[in-house]
Design an enzyme around this catalytic site. Sequence first.
Site, PDB file in Angstrom:
ATOM      1  N   GLU A   1      11.115   3.887   4.256  1.00 55.58           N
ATOM      2  CA  GLU A   1       9.963   4.650   3.737  1.00 55.58           C
ATOM      3  C   GLU A   1       9.892   5.974   4.470  1.00 55.58           C
ATOM      4  O   GLU A   1      10.118   6.052   5.679  1.00 55.58           O
ATOM      5  CB  GLU A   1       8.667   3.854   3.937  1.00 55.58           C
TER       6      GLU A   1
ATOM      7  N   HIS B   1     -24.128 -20.190 -16.579  1.00 56.75           N
ATOM      8  CA  HIS B   1     -25.226 -19.365 -17.096  1.00 56.75           C
ATOM      9  C   HIS B   1     -26.198 -19.082 -15.963  1.00 56.75           C
ATOM     10  O   HIS B   1     -26.500 -19.991 -15.193  1.00 56.75           O
ATOM     11  CB  HIS B   1     -25.941 -20.126 -18.219  1.00 56.75           C
TER      12      HIS B   1
HETATM   13  P1  FAD Z   1       4.775   3.968  -5.027  1.00 56.32           P
HETATM   14  O1  FAD Z   1       3.506   3.305  -4.682  1.00 56.32           O
HETATM   15  O2  FAD Z   1       4.715   5.370  -5.516  1.00 56.32           O
HETATM   16  O3  FAD Z   1       5.687   3.885  -3.724  1.00 56.32           O
HETATM   17  C1  FAD Z   1       6.938   4.491  -3.661  1.00 56.32           C
HETATM   18  C2  FAD Z   1       7.235   4.813  -2.211  1.00 56.32           C
HETATM   19  O4  FAD Z   1       8.609   5.177  -2.109  1.00 56.32           O
HETATM   20  C3  FAD Z   1       6.449   6.012  -1.684  1.00 56.32           C
HETATM   21  O5  FAD Z   1       5.773   5.639  -0.517  1.00 56.32           O
HETATM   22  C4  FAD Z   1       7.524   7.061  -1.390  1.00 56.32           C
HETATM   23  O6  FAD Z   1       7.239   7.835  -0.233  1.00 56.32           O
HETATM   24  C5  FAD Z   1       8.744   6.198  -1.150  1.00 56.32           C
HETATM   25  N1  FAD Z   1      10.015   6.875  -1.409  1.00 56.32           N
HETATM   26  C6  FAD Z   1      10.391   7.514  -2.549  1.00 56.32           C
HETATM   27  N2  FAD Z   1      11.650   7.945  -2.460  1.00 56.32           N
HETATM   28  C7  FAD Z   1      12.092   7.577  -1.219  1.00 56.32           C
HETATM   29  C8  FAD Z   1      13.317   7.748  -0.520  1.00 56.32           C
HETATM   30  N3  FAD Z   1      14.367   8.352  -1.093  1.00 56.32           N
HETATM   31  N4  FAD Z   1      13.405   7.257   0.735  1.00 56.32           N
HETATM   32  C9  FAD Z   1      12.366   6.622   1.329  1.00 56.32           C
HETATM   33  N5  FAD Z   1      11.185   6.431   0.705  1.00 56.32           N
HETATM   34  C10 FAD Z   1      11.046   6.896  -0.548  1.00 56.32           C
HETATM   35  N6  FAD Z   1      -2.601   1.330 -10.152  1.00 56.32           N
HETATM   36  C11 FAD Z   1      -3.329   0.200 -10.331  1.00 56.32           C
HETATM   37  O7  FAD Z   1      -2.763  -0.846 -10.681  1.00 56.32           O
HETATM   38  N7  FAD Z   1      -4.676   0.182 -10.098  1.00 56.32           N
HETATM   39  C12 FAD Z   1      -5.348   1.289  -9.706  1.00 56.32           C
HETATM   40  O8  FAD Z   1      -6.563   1.240  -9.510  1.00 56.32           O
HETATM   41  C13 FAD Z   1      -4.615   2.490  -9.526  1.00 56.32           C
HETATM   42  N8  FAD Z   1      -5.239   3.615  -9.122  1.00 56.32           N
HETATM   43  C14 FAD Z   1      -4.504   4.744  -8.915  1.00 56.32           C
HETATM   44  C15 FAD Z   1      -5.170   5.900  -8.514  1.00 56.32           C
HETATM   45  C16 FAD Z   1      -4.475   7.073  -8.305  1.00 56.32           C
HETATM   46  C17 FAD Z   1      -5.215   8.311  -7.870  1.00 56.32           C
HETATM   47  C18 FAD Z   1      -3.064   7.088  -8.487  1.00 56.32           C
HETATM   48  C19 FAD Z   1      -2.285   8.341  -8.226  1.00 56.32           C
HETATM   49  C20 FAD Z   1      -2.387   5.949  -8.885  1.00 56.32           C
HETATM   50  C21 FAD Z   1      -3.107   4.763  -9.114  1.00 56.32           C
HETATM   51  N9  FAD Z   1      -2.482   3.601  -9.549  1.00 56.32           N
HETATM   52  C22 FAD Z   1      -3.216   2.462  -9.756  1.00 56.32           C
HETATM   53  C23 FAD Z   1      -1.027   3.544  -9.785  1.00 56.32           C
HETATM   54  C24 FAD Z   1      -0.307   2.884  -8.589  1.00 56.32           C
HETATM   55  O9  FAD Z   1      -0.610   3.608  -7.423  1.00 56.32           O
HETATM   56  C25 FAD Z   1       1.188   2.856  -8.843  1.00 56.32           C
HETATM   57  O10 FAD Z   1       1.452   2.229 -10.082  1.00 56.32           O
HETATM   58  C26 FAD Z   1       1.900   2.095  -7.743  1.00 56.32           C
HETATM   59  O11 FAD Z   1       1.662   2.660  -6.492  1.00 56.32           O
HETATM   60  C27 FAD Z   1       3.410   2.049  -8.021  1.00 56.32           C
HETATM   61  O12 FAD Z   1       4.047   1.359  -6.999  1.00 56.32           O
HETATM   62  P2  FAD Z   1       5.569   1.656  -6.625  1.00 56.32           P
HETATM   63  O13 FAD Z   1       5.879   0.735  -5.492  1.00 56.32           O
HETATM   64  O14 FAD Z   1       6.401   1.605  -7.824  1.00 56.32           O
HETATM   65  O15 FAD Z   1       5.606   3.164  -6.127  1.00 56.32           O
END
Ligand code: FAD
Length: 457
Positions: A34, A452
């Site tokens: 990360e 209820h």
């Molecule tokens: P991410 O959470 O984006 O994590 C990916 C990680 O990979 C990041 O930390 C990044 O730094 C790291 N990374 C990327 N490339 C590299 C690399 N080459 N080397 C090392 N590290 C790397 N979803 C819900 O279900 N409920 C909600 O209420 C909700 N609210 C949200 C509110 C906001 C404001 C936003 C922006 C999003 C929200 N979401 C919500 C969506 C949710 O945050 C995402 O769907 C979720 O975080 C996706 O998870 P992920 O693990 O795929 O990616």
Amino acid sequence: MSQKFDVVVIGAGPGGYVAAIRAAQLGLKTACIEKYIGKEGKVALGGTCLNVGCIPSKALLDSSYKYHEAKEAFKVHGIEAKGVTIDVPAMVARKANIVKNLTGGIATLFKANGVTSFEGHGKLLANKQVEVTGLDGKTQVLEAENVIIASGSRPVEIPPAPLTDDIIVDSTGALELVEVPRHLVVIGAGVIGLELGSVWRRLGAQVTVLEYLERICPGLDGETARTLQRALTRQGMRFRLGTRVVAARSGEQGVELDLQPAAGGATESLQADYVLVAIGRRPYTEGLGLETVGLASDRRGMLENQGQRSAAPGVWVIGDVTSGPMLAHKAEEEAIVCIERIAGHAAEMNAEVIPSVIYTQPEVASVGLGEEQLQAARREYKVGRFPFSANSRAKINHESEGFIKILSDARSDQVLGVHMIGPGVSEMIGEACVAMEFSASAEDLALTCHPHPTRSE
Ligand code: FAD
Ligand code: NAD
């Protein structure tokens, strides 16, 4: 000498950290890379969700709703709250503390489960290797039997309104405002625009939402979306649908936006002191070295998957970086399925039953198909609708806005979609998910005894 792992996960969001922990629990030697630098100036685990997404946004929604209730909603109960004020820095600090606790919790879980954590940027190399470039610029190479890309997504930017100086901001910026805007203009009437627009509206900002389409929340069942728009309009949020931003000029007075009807027509201007750009998110694949393993993202930036496998042997994809809704719980489900498959177990996930929630007030929670989708698919369906205005608990709580709508197959009565709008429905949609997973009929739900007085009955 390079270190060898059964599984190397790139990204520690809800997809990546769940995959890493599950892999370690199944006895696989696991590493997770990360690179996100959190507020403390150190690498923070948890991805978008914990650092700048689900968690901080819901923290501000909760605080702002409490303020709104104290100011507006207590009166009806005979409670008078005088001199209610909001301390924005304290509210933002509470949120930061929650984020710190939760992201720290992931680090503890990694240690407890034996996941090796690498801080830095992960990049695919040929021959099942992954390069990690640490924060100090030094590189090391990991040997990986399996690599999971869980790199998440980034906000889409809009060329006429580029992000500027904490005035034209994306969702991350809108979670960090240090004052209540006089006029916040939100571009995009989707989930982020409505949730964060609600936060600042409740705290006193005038909020105008500009949306390119003629409706809010595309993808959401149409009747539910119209009901939400009416409710938010009553709360003072202004909507300008069928509108596009053609230019934005920021200066000392804030931002002046030039708007045009989406269908074409005269330009008019709109003044704001802050602008939130929330027009969607795009998979994040920059610097991953996809080309070295023969992978490429599609037109929307997505990495395709078949059962979480990418087209490159030993490379798997989960979460926002691949197809499907960009939701934390979807990323987590895919993580479990992916790891179970790597471990040689049979695992399936039902992509038809992924709930989604908009945490406005009233909340919106839905699962399965909406009416427009059923009509487009020429499915014959029945509609069961119940308004909260006829529910005793909702009336007791003086929160009787909204309804629950159950869509079922016209012949078999199987539940095809459930759409809820009202306070607290985020906690009720799980029941609909269970019903759908068990292929329940609407009658099965109706014949189930509920307590209820509750909203669930
Ligand atoms: P991410 O959470 O984006 O994590 C990916 C990680 O990979 C990041 O930390 C990044 O730094 C790291 N990374 C990327 N490339 C590299 C690399 N080459 N080397 C090392 N590290 C790397 N979803 C819900 O279900 N409920 C909600 O209420 C909700 N609210 C949200 C509110 C906001 C404001 C936003 C922006 C999003 C929200 N979401 C919500 C969506 C949710 O945050 C995402 O769907 C979720 O975080 C996706 O998870 P992920 O693990 O795929 O990616
Ligand atoms: P979104 O896709 O929900 O909404 C974007 C909106 O912007 C749409 O209504 C779209 O028509 C509109 N739009 C697109 N281009 C435009 C333009 N040029 N001008 C005006 N309007 C335009 O996207 P989002 O609100 O940015 O959220 C991104 C994703 O984050 C969501 O799809 C969701 O998966 C996730 N998210 C989920 C939650 C939750 O589960 N509660 C909360 C926040 C974010």
